[in-house]
Scaffold this active site. Structure first.
Site, PDB file in Angstrom:
ATOM      1  N   ASP A  36      35.289  44.150  11.581  1.00 16.51           N
ATOM      2  CA  ASP A  36      36.704  43.945  11.918  1.00 16.51           C
ATOM      3  C   ASP A  36      37.272  42.595  11.486  1.00 16.51           C
ATOM      4  OD1 ASP A  36      37.564  46.359  13.001  1.00 16.51           O
ATOM      5  OD2 ASP A  36      36.751  45.900  14.975  1.00 16.51           O
ATOM      6  N   ASP A  95      37.988  53.114   9.694  1.00 18.13           N
ATOM      7  CA  ASP A  95      38.736  51.888  10.003  1.00 18.13           C
ATOM      8  C   ASP A  95      38.429  50.764   9.012  1.00 18.13           C
ATOM      9  OD1 ASP A  95      37.775  53.517  12.187  1.00 18.13           O
ATOM     10  OD2 ASP A  95      38.670  52.143  13.624  1.00 18.13           O
TER      11      ASP A  95
END
Length: 310
Positions: A36, A95
């Protein structure tokens, strides 16, 4: 906060944005715990550098790109998403497409060209392995870390291994649109159109998806405002790359309708630390159901700014 500063010019938001961005500085020097880093650093320091030119921000972004690159497995061709939970192999979630922008940015702003190559390879491998024949996305793909062979596709935050998790499809639409912007390779643009088509064709009348398109109790399932905000922002950009006038108009019109619906029926009307209500984070885990989620607000504001620019 950086977007609010951009939108208003109010120095208050710049001060707050700087303060909260700096809390993320350790990510640039610590070992990568997950994928992330693109979300965390480019969305904070990246916007900060774009708006202020602060060289200190730039150095943090470049260091973090190198950190993210340590999760890349050349045998597989992707960046690992969750090193702490390998799920039986080298895992990559959809993602992760969103983190590639950090690598593209760094490769153009003083970082190694290898970062560009990693981003392209990750996008190509994801395009090949992460989508079913109908262009719906798996959430997670597990690869053999030694041979690079795909073992299986499954879900973590979606309804089932075979279902179309709304935010996962949204990450794909946004991610491949961005990869086309950065590479100008038409195969990525073509793919963005295909995965946008299946998402748009399956939407309910108000254009805000249920958390999973195959959830069993629709219409009595939670919506996901975050997926709607991500796709609205993505469609506004995708429309700028679309030569077909009918399709271009559809993307623009539906993006605006999504933003109008979010603004009418999903905005918090009371004192709240968030803008949008009614997102769904991780329903199978019973986590963040019908909640405000920070990335819903982020992409909502980004979409509004993109619309203003258009």
């Amino acid at each position: 906060m950086w977007f609010l500063y951009e939108a208003t010019g109010n120095e208050k938001w710049k001060t707050e944005a700087d303060k909260f961005s700096r809390f993320l500085t350790p990510l640039s020097v610590n070992k990568a715990n997950d994928h992330d880093l693109g979300f965390q650093i480019l969305n904070s320091f990246g916007n900060g550098f774009r708006l202020t030119g602060n060289n200190e921000y730039k150095q943090i972004i470049l260091k973090t790109a190198d950190t993210l690159a340590t999760l890349f497995n050349p045998k597989v061709g992707t960046i690992q998403s969750w090193p702490y939970n390998k799920m039986g192999g080298h895992n990559t979630i959809i993602d992760n497409m969103m983190n590639l922008e950090l690598l593209f940015w760094a490769s153009k702003n003083g970082g190694s060209h290898k970062l560009y190559e990693i981003a392209v390879r990750h996008a190509e491998t994801t395009m090949q392995n992460h989508f079913r024949s109908d262009f719906t996305s798996y959430h997670v793909i597990i690869y053999n870390p030694e041979t690079g062979k795909k073992i299986k596709g499954q879900t973590a935050q979606g309804y089932s291994d075979k279902s179309m998790w709304a935010r996962g499809q949204a990450w794909g639409i946004y991610g491949f649109t961005m990869v086309y912007r950065e590479t100008k390779d038409p195969k990525f643009l073509d793919f963005a159109h295909k995965i946008a088509r299946v998402y748009l064709d399956k939407l309910p009348a108000d254009l805000i998806p249920y958390w999973d398109f195959n959830a069993p109790n629709i219409p009595n399932e939670p919506k996901d405002a975050s997926a709607a905000a991500i796709v609205a922002s993505a469609l506004l950009e995708l429309s700028t790359f679309t030569e077909n006038p009918t399709l271009k108009k559809e993307y623009e019109t539906k993006a605006v309708l999504m933003l109008k619906e979010l603004s009418r029926n999903y905005l918090s009307k009371e004192a709240n630390s968030a803008l949008l209500l009614h997102s769904t984070g991780h329903k199978p885990a019973g986590s963040e159901i019908d909640c405000s989620i920070v990335y819903a607000d982020y992409y909502y504001l980004e979409a509004l700014l993109r619309l203003k620019e258009l």
